[in-house]
Design a protein around this motif. Structure first.
Motif, PDB file in Angstrom:
ATOM      1  N   THR A 115       0.685  -1.244  -0.257  1.00 42.20           N
ATOM      2  CA  THR A 115       0.057   0.120   0.012  1.00 42.20           C
ATOM      3  C   THR A 115       0.871   1.132   0.137  1.00 42.20           C
ATOM      4  O   THR A 115       0.495   2.281  -0.107  1.00 42.20           O
ATOM      5  N   LYS A 116       2.078   0.910   0.377  1.00 41.97           N
ATOM      6  CA  LYS A 116       2.883   2.266   0.383  1.00 41.97           C
ATOM      7  C   LYS A 116       3.963   2.211  -0.887  1.00 41.97           C
ATOM      8  O   LYS A 116       4.213   1.317  -1.642  1.00 41.97           O
ATOM      9  N   THR A 152       4.784   6.940   1.184  1.00 38.47           N
ATOM     10  CA  THR A 152       3.593   7.616   1.072  1.00 38.47           C
ATOM     11  C   THR A 152       2.899   6.565   0.546  1.00 38.47           C
ATOM     12  O   THR A 152       3.115   5.652   0.046  1.00 38.47           O
ATOM     13  N   ASP A 153       1.363   7.022   0.500  1.00 37.31           N
ATOM     14  CA  ASP A 153       0.494   5.976  -0.029  1.00 37.31           C
ATOM     15  C   ASP A 153       0.483   5.708  -1.370  1.00 37.31           C
ATOM     16  O   ASP A 153       0.951   6.587  -2.274  1.00 37.31           O
ATOM     17  N   LYS A 154       0.414   4.527  -1.766  1.00 39.19           N
ATOM     18  CA  LYS A 154       0.563   4.133  -3.274  1.00 39.19           C
ATOM     19  C   LYS A 154      -0.478   4.712  -4.162  1.00 39.19           C
ATOM     20  O   LYS A 154      -0.140   5.281  -5.242  1.00 39.19           O
TER      21      LYS A 154
END
Lengths: 169, 167
Positions: free
Chosen positions: B43-44, B164-166
């Motif tokens: 997710t990152k 950071t968020d993907k």
């Protein structure tokens, strides 16, 4: 299975057993069918790939011959046939340098008397996977990829330095 | 006199236990595959700078020719998408040599080149930082083996941004 009044009845465990067996059979059939389909649909391409073998002593240079069959020494599968052999001497970088016309300083080097870098170009048959990567006998053929090379009695871990896929076989 | 019917108890035997274990293992494997070893669980993302040191000139040329902004990187170990390249360049490798006064100076290597680049890698975020592919902790000098459709190489990480968020 339990016996009640002489009759055989299924219990939860039996149902789990049957389900597990069914799932395993389904999985085996699914993968067997999809594998055979993917194999039958794979196009084959002719490929020339060059590997770098180093260091090779002068005594062993004669082992690399055009026309020889090259195997994957790990699996015994055929990688192809030797198409071209080129040699260079192994270099030894010294602690001195020279200044070029453009002003850049480059380390000087010498050559070992009897040690060689051998570049062998192999002609083989490749398939292309979903990532557009060429494979020969299960090996990824990419610049920088390692291969387990065997030709005659010579075996070594080598690296691919160049390749060209020439078209559908 | 009424005859008391003997109660038949269901007893587990070794076979039953084995079956239960197999079923549990199958379910566990499915969960691991779906939620732990699946790229969707990554997710990152983190921007990393990397170097590929001391390659042949022809290899550096092949890398510059075939890798552009957006070229997808696959992990060598499992062929899963691990990120993409955003920038790449090559410079001659250097070694130390002695000048006339005996001082050590940095000069170009006669044959080798270094390739430098920037990439966005997918992973997870943990207590100790960013984990590439959710499995390998990203550290300066850690090596990630990747490939594109033309080149396979080992990228040495030289800097790692905060994840950071993907999406």
């Amino acid at each position: 299975m339990d016996k009640v009044n002489g009759k055989t009845k299924f219990n939860l465990i039996d149902i789990l057993v049957l389900l597990t067996i069914l799932v395993i059979i389904a999985a085996v059939v699914f993968f067997a069918v999809s594998r055979s389909n993917s194999l039958s649909n794979e196009k084959q391409y002719t490929i020339d790939f060059t590997v770098k073998i180093t260091p090779v002593s002068g005594d062993n240079l004669a082992l690399f011959k055009v026309g020889d069959t090259v195997l994957d020494s790990a699996t015994g599968k055929t990688l192809g046939k030797v198409k071209e052999v080129r040699t260079e001497k192994v270099i030894n970088v010294t602690s001195s340098y020279e200044t070029l016309e453009d002003g850049s300083k480059v380390a000087k080097y010498g050559e070992y008397e009897d040690l060689y870098v051998v570049y062998v170009t192999v002609n083989g048959v490749a398939t292309i996977d979903k990532h557009d990567v060429a494979h020969v006998a299960g090996n990824r053929i990419l610049v920088g990829a390692p291969l387990y090379y065997a030709e005659g009695n010579y075996a070594a871990t080598v690296f691919c330095t160049a390749f060209t896929v020439e078209g559908v076989k | 006199m009424a005859r008391i019917k003997p109660v038949e108890k269901t007893r587990f035997n070794v076979f039953d236990i084995l079956i239960i274990l197999i079923v549990v293992a199958c379910i566990a494997a499915l969960i691991l595959r779906l939620y732990v070893f699946n790229n969707e669980a990554l997710t990152k993302k983190a921007e990393v700078k990397f170097s590929v040191n001391n390659v042949m000139q022809s290899t550096s040329e092949e890398m510059l020719k075939s890798i552009q902004n957006g070229t997808v990187l696959y992990l060598s170990s499992n062929e899963e998408v691990i990120g993409y390249v955003t920038d790449i360049k090559a410079e001659r490798s250097t070694v130390f040599a002695e000048d006339e006064d005996g001082n050590q100076i940095e000069v170009y290597h006669p044959t080798n080149w270094n390739v430098y680049g920037t990439a966005v890698l997918y992973g997870t975020s943990g207590d100790l930082g960013f984990y590439v592919n959710g499995t390998m902790r990203a550290e300066i000098n850690s090596v990630v083996s990747v490939f594109t459709s033309r080149v396979q190489f080992e990228m040495t990480l030289t800097s790692i941004s905060a994840p950071t968020d993907k999406n």
